[in-house]
Design an enzyme around this catalytic site. Structure first.
Site, short mmCIF file in Angstrom:
data_model
loop_
_atom_site.label_atom_id
_atom_site.label_comp_id
_atom_site.label_asym_id
_atom_site.label_seq_id
_atom_site.Cartn_x
_atom_site.Cartn_y
_atom_site.Cartn_z
N GLU A 54 -13.27 3.33 8.03
CA GLU A 54 -12.14 2.41 8.21
C GLU A 54 -12.44 1.03 7.67
OE1 GLU A 54 -9.05 2.67 8.51
OE2 GLU A 54 -8.48 2.34 10.59
N THR B 207 -3.24 -4.53 5.28
CA THR B 207 -3.85 -4.82 6.60
C THR B 207 -4.67 -6.11 6.56
OG1 THR B 207 -4.00 -2.47 7.07
CG2 THR B 207 -5.35 -3.90 8.41
P1 ADP Z 1 -2.86 1.99 7.07
O1 ADP Z 1 -2.60 1.20 8.33
O2 ADP Z 1 -1.65 2.73 6.63
O3 ADP Z 1 -4.09 2.81 7.14
P2 ADP Z 1 -4.46 0.15 5.62
O4 ADP Z 1 -4.04 -1.10 4.86
O5 ADP Z 1 -5.31 0.01 6.82
O6 ADP Z 1 -3.13 0.94 5.93
O7 ADP Z 1 -5.23 1.13 4.62
C1 ADP Z 1 -4.83 1.31 3.33
C2 ADP Z 1 -5.91 0.81 2.37
O8 ADP Z 1 -7.05 1.69 2.44
C3 ADP Z 1 -5.41 0.86 0.94
O9 ADP Z 1 -5.91 -0.30 0.30
C4 ADP Z 1 -6.08 2.09 0.37
O10 ADP Z 1 -6.31 1.98 -1.03
C5 ADP Z 1 -7.39 2.16 1.14
N1 ADP Z 1 -7.89 3.55 1.25
C6 ADP Z 1 -9.08 4.01 0.82
N2 ADP Z 1 -9.22 5.33 1.09
C7 ADP Z 1 -8.08 5.73 1.69
C8 ADP Z 1 -7.63 6.98 2.20
N3 ADP Z 1 -8.35 8.09 2.11
N4 ADP Z 1 -6.42 7.00 2.78
C9 ADP Z 1 -5.66 5.89 2.87
N5 ADP Z 1 -6.03 4.68 2.40
C10 ADP Z 1 -7.23 4.59 1.81
#
Ligand code: ADP
Length: 312
Positions: free
Chosen positions: A130, A183
């Protein structure tokens, strides 16, 4: 005999739940990624394909890869693992897209290894994944994705997760507007310091929400779903937020707030009938909006990540 391959449904989640910033979350039914994990002879972790969204295949840049690697390095099992992702949850939607990938990866590997790790241990590995997405360690989406139901993350070091009971009639509505909020940017908006008055108010709401969940007290749950610390800042990023929220409350929602860092908005309701009305009212608030949106209405997912039968 241990399995060589597994397909995992990795569910979407709602974090913060108004008064539990970075601590509280619940798991959604009806939306989740499908992950395929395979045990192979070649050592290491590889992401072999990603369908649905444009995300890095590079292990250290993908939350699934980093979470799997943290677990792999700690357990040092023989051979390695290949992961392929069917992403259904849009990254940056605020319903735990990255957490689903991190949780699904460690859940699947744990199953393939004969379940050597507890859910707390899995949460600890997934946190490392994460951190790729949000540049800080938190487990408010991961814990409900792994444990199911509603969870309170008391601490991330060591990982301490409390499962909160779910009153039988509780139903969640989630509206996902098709706009992007990062985020990390949403975090940067938050004040570095919080007043004593707001801290006391928010602590009172969190404590009474947990009490309401334990005692099936829907009035208390409703009275506690309030956020005086984060929502005033982050709601500015979501067009029509106040209108959507007031329509949801008018239609009978127990409470309504930002899901994670947004842009998704959740409402909790007593019973499916009210939840359907609430969903309709939330959608009606966007009748003239310049963007499209998805709506989900379903009881809380009590299981979290789970294996599914699928031939790929
Ligand atoms: P959410 O709350 O929908 O998870 P975030 O902003 O926390 O949104 O996460 C999205 C970010 O994480 C994006 O920048 C994305 O490129 C990155 N990311 C890396 N790997 C993954 C993955 N397997 N699934 C989703 N997002 C990913």
């Amino acid at each position: 005999m241990k399995r060589q391959e597994i397909h995992v449904l990795a569910p979407a989640t709602v974090a913060n739940v108004c008064c539990g910033f970075d601590m509280l979350g619940f798991c959604l039914n009806g939306i989740g990624d499908i992950m395929h994990l395979k045990r192979v002879d070649q050592p290491g972790i590889r992401i072999t394909s990603i369908n649905g969204f444009d995300l890095p295949l590079e292990v250290r840049k993908n939350v699934a890869g980093m979470a799997a690697l943290a677990m792999y390095d700690a357990l040092q099992p023989q051979g390695g693992f290949e992961i392929s992702l069917d992403k259904k949850i849009k990254p940056g939607s605020g319903i735990g897209s990255s957490a689903a990938s991190a949780a699904g990866a460690v859940y699947g590997i744990n199953k393939l290894l004969g379940e050597p790790c507890s859910k707390e241990e899995l949460t600890g590995f997934a946190i490392k994944g994460e951190a790729v997405a949000s540049q800080c360690e938190h487990a408010d989406n991961l814990a409900p994705a792994l444990f199911g139901g509603m969870t309170l993350v008391k601490s991330i070091s060591p990982v301490q997760v409390l499962k909160i009971p779910i009153p039988e009639e509780l139903v969640a509505c989630v509206l996902h507007p098709h706009i992007t909020i990062n985020t990390a940017e949403a975090r940067a908006l938050l004040p570095a310091q919080v007043s004593l008055e707001n801290t006391i108010t928010q602590s009172g709401h969190l404590a009474s929400l947990i009490h309401g969940m334990h005692t099936n007290n829907y009035d208390l749950i409703s009275d506690s779903l309030t956020d005086v610390i984060v929502e005033p800042h982050r709601s500015k990023l979501i067009p029509n937020f106040s209108e959507i929220k007031s329509q949801a409350l008018k239609a009978g929602a127990l409470g309504c707030g930002i899901s994670g860092s947004g842009p998704s908005i959740f409402a909790l309701c007593r019973g499916m009938e009210i939840a359907q009305l609430v969903s309709k009212s939330m959608a009606a608030a966007l009748v003239n909006a310049s963007f499209t949106f998805d709506l989900y209405t379903a009881p809380i997912n009590l299981q979290g990540c789970q294996p599914i039968n699928q031939t790929k």
